[in-house]
Design a protein around this motif. Structure first.
Motif: not given
Length: 486
Positions: A150-158, A129-137, A169-171
């Motif tokens: 495992p990640s956070g709970i808002v998809t537009h977070t980096g 994953v390159r560093a500009g990607a967002l969680l939703g991506e 987060g959820w996982l």
């Protein structure tokens, strides 16, 4: 370090005019432009106003230059120029830093947001994953294979900022923190060196990157282990009237004592949002919500959830099988770009009666339709990692509380900040550390608390800082000073 994004007293200070944008002379600009492949942005350029804005609308800063990077070579060039010019460096990925560390006044913003490539290897169960990607991506790339990080709970977070601070987060209870699935990082050091850090290569640096990483360099790419998730999970909220909070929370405390690791819950007190899934007659009503995410067979999850769902007099039950991607996005509408945010967080060892009564009391004082406070359930896989195995701390905590003061306009924001601070202070008898990603600009003592207040761990981090960033180039963060620094 940048100025605080929120008032420290009971009222916000009077508004002050924005500082005049810093303008670089053409010679300095051309010096960097010659070795930079992206398109540099200065004050006065058409995209400057848009690019200097970050997620938290309470932050209003004017960098001298923004460097949207196309790859690690651009990162090296921009960083070298900033160090030689002696200007502050801010690093931006998703721009979700609560206190606004993703932007600075008068310095250089190294903007990683154009670097979005994601490469999934479903057979090896890894993802680059390159560093500009967002969680939703990231989720959108891995879920077609029934896999996730495992990640956070808002998809537009980096991905970058969340991971470098730990990542809950959820996982979390099933698979741990984001850093617990991190295999390696490609990064640029303060000296402009490109290297890979992992458990096998630069293991001590990799240890520090797993929870305090923003202090040691700029990550350009992450490699994660992937885990089986979804594509369908049993997930969603069950709502009760906020006046039932003391009883609901006491039952919740007993219920979660022995639930399987497949279940992670977040309890939220707030006014019911105007979501299409919520009947209009409940919009704006103060509620307590137990929100679940079961990562396993839905039928087994139904049995685990049944006691909580049947307790008391719930107003609404929206817990049902759904795509994991849909559940990951459920909070997006509550945390959009441009609103004003002020947060204070604290860890909790357990849910004492006094803590639950304090939460219920302050839930009844929520004024803003946007404010609230999520309480994250920890344990499970998070707790099975040793406290000293990663820089990320708080492995034995039971919960993490994040008090959110939010307004979509400036009106009333100072009052929300006051409510947050008063509530946080009332919870002090129960504090047990804090998650570093939940900190504002709160000073050295709170950074120490974020790393477990362990002198051994902090000493280890300061030694790493002295080795890899002795000049504290990377100081616009929850800063760890070099061992021999000021």
């Amino acid at each position: 370090m940048g100025a605080s994004t929120a008032p420290t007293g009971s009222r916000a200070p009077a508004a002050t005019p924005a500082p005049a944008p810093v303008r670089l002379d053409d010679r300095a600009y051309q010096e960097l432009a010659r070795g930079f492949r992206g398109s540099l942005v200065r004050a006065g350029d058409a995209s400057y106003e848009e690019r200097r804005r970050i997620w938290n609308g309470a932050v209003d800063r004017h960098p001298a230059l923004i460097a949207p990077c196309t790859g690690s070579a651009d990162v090296v060039a921009a960083l070298k120029w900033a160090v030689e010019s002696g200007v502050p460096v801010a690093v931006r990925s998703g721009g979700h830093s609560f206190p606004g560390h993703s932007v600075c006044d008068g310095g250089l913003v190294i903007d990683l947001s154009p670097m979005k490539e994601i490469r999934v290897d479903p057979e090896a169960r890894t993802v680059h994953v390159r560093a500009g990607a967002l969680l939703g991506e990231l989720d959108a790339a891995t879920q077609p294979f029934g896999l996730a990080v495992p990640s956070g709970i808002v998809t537009h977070t980096g991905v970058a900022g969340l991971t470098l601070g730990g990542g809950i987060g959820w996982l979390s209870r099933k698979y741990g923190l984001s850093v617990d699935q991190l295999l390696s990082v490609d990064m640029v050091t303060a000296a402009g060196e490109r290297l890979t850090a992992s458990a096998a290569r630069e293991p001590e640096l990799f240890w520090g990157m797993c929870g305090a990483g923003g202090n040691f360099g700029i990550v350009t790419e992450f490699t994660f282990r992937l885990n089986p998730v979804g594509p369908t999970v049993l997930a969603g909220p069950v709502l009760w009237p906020v006046e039932d909070s003391p009883q609901v929370m006491r039952f919740y405390r007993d219920w979660i004592a022995d639930v399987p690791d497949e279940l992670t819950t977040i309890v939220v007190h707030r006014k019911a949002p105007p979501s299409p899934a919520i009947p209009p007659e409940l919009h704006g009503r103060p509620v307590v919500m137990v929100i679940a995410c079961w990562v396993g067979e839905p039928e087994a999850g139904e049995e685990v959830m049944r006691p909580m769902r049947e307790f008391g007099r719930p107003l609404l039950d929206l817990c049902r099988p759904k795509p994991y991607l849909a559940h990951q996005a459920m909070f997006d509408a509550s945390f959009p770009h441009g609103w004003r945010y002020y947060f204070r967080g604290c860890g909790l060892d357990r849910l004492d009666d006094g803590a639950l009564d304090t939460m219920a009391r302050y839930a009844g004082r929520i004024a803003s339709p946007q404010s609230g406070f999520p309480l994250f359930q920890l344990g499970g896989a998070v707790a099975r990692v040793g406290e000293d195995d990663t820089a990320a701390a708080g492995r034995r905590l039971g919960h993490m509380l994040n008090i959110n003061g939010i307004r979509d306009t400036p009106e009333g924001f100072a009052e929300e900040c006051g409510w947050v601070r008063e509530f946080w202070t009332a919870m002090e008898p129960y504090h047990a550390g804090v998650y570093v990603n939940f900190l504002m600009d709160e000073g050295e003592r709170r950074v120490r608390q974020a790393y477990g207040a362990r002198e051994r761990k902090l000493g280890r981090l300061r030694a790493l800082k002295a080795q890899w960033d002795p000049g504290n180039v990377f100081r616009l963060n929850q800063n760890i000073p070099p061992a021999d620094g000021p």
